[in-house]
Design an enzyme around this catalytic site. Structure first.
Site, PDB file in Angstrom:
ATOM      1  N   GLU A 266       0.838  -1.205   0.000  1.00  0.00           N
ATOM      2  CA  GLU A 266       0.000   0.000   0.000  1.00  0.00           C
ATOM      3  C   GLU A 266       0.873   1.255   0.000  1.00  0.00           C
ATOM      4  OE1 GLU A 266      -3.575   1.950   2.734  1.00  0.00           O
ATOM      5  OE2 GLU A 266      -2.098   0.626   3.655  1.00  0.00           O
TER       6      GLU A 266
ATOM      7  N   LYS B 184      -9.543   2.918  -3.091  1.00  0.00           N
ATOM      8  CA  LYS B 184     -10.034   2.402  -1.815  1.00  0.00           C
ATOM      9  C   LYS B 184     -11.415   2.965  -1.499  1.00  0.00           C
ATOM     10  CE  LYS B 184      -8.520   1.642   2.965  1.00  0.00           C
ATOM     11  NZ  LYS B 184      -7.471   1.917   3.970  1.00  0.00           N
TER      12      LYS B 184
ATOM     13  N   CYS C  65      -5.573  -2.474   2.963  1.00  0.00           N
ATOM     14  CA  CYS C  65      -5.406  -2.392   4.412  1.00  0.00           C
ATOM     15  C   CYS C  65      -6.676  -2.762   5.165  1.00  0.00           C
ATOM     16  CB  CYS C  65      -4.911  -0.990   4.779  1.00  0.00           C
ATOM     17  SG  CYS C  65      -4.375  -0.835   6.506  1.00  0.00           S
TER      18      CYS C  65
END
EC number: 2.3.1.269
Length: 505
Positions: A264, A330, A382
């Site tokens: 990430e 995301k 994440c």
């Protein structure tokens, strides 16, 4: 037992102690029987208490569980929050106190709606209400479904229920077993104590089920790059190119892999700022018949920021070009980490509310799989991997792998990254897909379709994890139906228990 707990402080103190030891059921300790023992003792402590008293007892159980179980959050607040220790502890206290409201709600509802000592209370109402409050915790204010009891069972026989109903079904079964034990003890109906044996034996038998089939004719060779970049240095302008070149050098040594994966935000720059570098990386990957997947930060024309993932090299899009429609963005953003609620009020108060990269916008809830070297990856950045329904809704029959990129350097040498990996393993088991997890400093690992770790790098070291992974075909029941059957069961069970309660009156 009532004589031992007759003092008004004994039950709340006992509940707090049981809550404190509950995280030992989870990674890295993984003493999974505690996830059954803890709610069993809590149910005993709630017996014959008023609804108000039950709420207090369960609240202190929650305080104990979350104060220990998510202590890793304080590492981030204290290290990078830029505030005095007393202030960081105060914020942590607020978070723990908030999360403990959900067990408290469970205790209040259970004893308010079901004051009697009935079998339907312990076997139907308690599991249903627990699941309802867990769902609420995973939804309210964007949700925080961490430390759901079912995650602790990833290495127990109950794990084999995950492909049927997900982690929620495992949690439900734990409470069903705890309720049967509570009923057995309180009513001296010892035959009921055999229910956990039957449930665990059934779970053991389910191990033989083959929900999906490995596609042995298709294998992917992967190289996961763990850069081990210190979080305090990551976003310094002077460290941008040293960081990028570190990943580039490690990649150059592994062009024999089908897909090379960076973690990430591995590239600490906006994509538009380094287009020349990405053109060169794309050309090198295509020359070596490979692909690179990396986390990166993006900015749209209307000044929205996205935490993104891009692919270069052997992809369906041809040569690299700057096109945000071909990225994963995301969706589930971390409160205070990636966006700040009431930011006009909070940002001036402390550096914690003004961390680097804390003004992101959401991507779409469902996004196309990323394609690299002909393999389809469902991506979760994440924190997103903890939202099982979101991951499931992005899986298609053509999905080959689950891919999660993360940077847990925020949490230092705490238990947080290990709990994070435990949750990720459950996603693989639920959906019958191998999971690939690339991180900055660990846990970088690859699992098979049953969530078993096949290869892993040590934490806090620079390294490259090379692994060969086989995709699967077929679908698990959980992929097909999700949690809909559980919603129906919870509604029916709660309704039945309430009907029996009214009838008993």
């Amino acid at each position: 037992m009532n004589s031992v707990l007759s003092h008004r402080l004994m039950r709340p103190l006992a509940a707090a102690f049981v809550g404190v030891i509950t995280p030992l059921a989870f990674a890295p300790y993984q003493f999974w029987p505690l996830a059954l023992l803890s709610p069993f003792i809590l149910l005993l402590l709630l017996h014959q208490q008023s609804a108000k008293r039950a709420a207090l007892i369960a609240y202190l159980w929650g305080i104990g569980q979350f104060a220990v179980g998510i202590s890793w959050v304080h590492v981030s607040i204290d290290t990078f929050g830029g505030m005095p220790k007393i202030a960081s502890l105060f914020l942590m206290t607020l978070l723990v106190g908030y999360l403990a409201l959900y067990p408290s709600l469970f205790g209040w509802l259970l004893n308010r709606l079901f004051p009697n000592n009935s079998r339907s209370k312990w076997l139907c109402a308690a599991p249903a209400l627990w699941l309802i409050t867990d769902w609420l915790r995973g939804w309210v204010m964007t949700g925080f479904p961490w430390l759901w009891l079912g995650y602790s069972q990833i290495d127990s026989p109950l794990a084999n229920f995950a492909p049927i109903g997900g982690v929620e079904l495992i949690t439900l079964l734990l409470l069903f077993c705890a309720g049967s034990l509570a009923y057995a003890v309180l009513n001296r109906r010892w035959l009921m104590a055999c229910i956990p044996l039957v449930v665990y034996a059934t779970g053991y038998g389910l191990q033989a089920m083959q929900w999906v089939t490995p596609q042995t004719e298709r294998t992917a060779s992967l190289a996961l790059i763990q850069g081990n970049i210190e979080q305090g240095l990551k976003w310094l302008p002077s460290q941008r190119w040293p960081t990028i070149m570190k990943y580039t050098d490690l990649t150059r040594e592994n062009w024999d892999a089908d897909v090379i994966i960076w973690p990430e935000a591995a590239i600490p720059a906006f994509e538009y700022e380094i287009s020349s570098f990405l053109h060169n990386l794309d050309a090198a990957a295509r020359m070596n018949q490979s692909a690179v997947i990396t986390g990166i930060i993006n900015q749209s024309d209307d000044k929205q920021y996205f935490n993104s993932v891009l692919t270069v090299g052997d992809t369906p899009h041809g040569e690299y070009r700057y096109d945000l429609t071909q990225r994963y963005h995301k969706y589930h953003l971390l409160p205070f980490g990636e966006f700040v609620p009431f930011e006009e009020i909070l940002r001036p108060l402390a550096p914690f509310f003004n961390l680097p990269m804390s003004s992101f916008s959401q991507g779409a809830y469902v996004q196309p799989n990323l394609i690299a070297k002909g393999f389809a990856f469902v991506t979760a950045l994440c924190y997103e991997i903890i939202f099982n329904e979101q991951v499931r809704d992005n899986v298609t029959p053509d999905t080959d792998f689950l891919l999660t990129l993360s940077n847990d350097a925020w949490f230092g040498r705490s238990i947080g990254p290990l709990q994070h990996m435990e949750i990720a393993r459950m996603r693989a088991l639920e959906l019958g897909k191998p999971l690939i997890r690339a991180t900055n400093n660990g846990v970088t690992a690859v699992t098979d379709e049953r969530g078993r770790i096949m290869a892993q790098l040590p934490q806090f070291e620079t390294g490259v994890l090379k692994a060969t992974v086989t995709p699967t075909r077929g679908s698990t029941p959980y992929f097909l139906w999700g949690t809909t059957p559980l919603y129906l069961w919870v509604g029916l069970a709660a309704g039945f228990a309430f009907w029996r309660q009214r009838r008993a009156r």
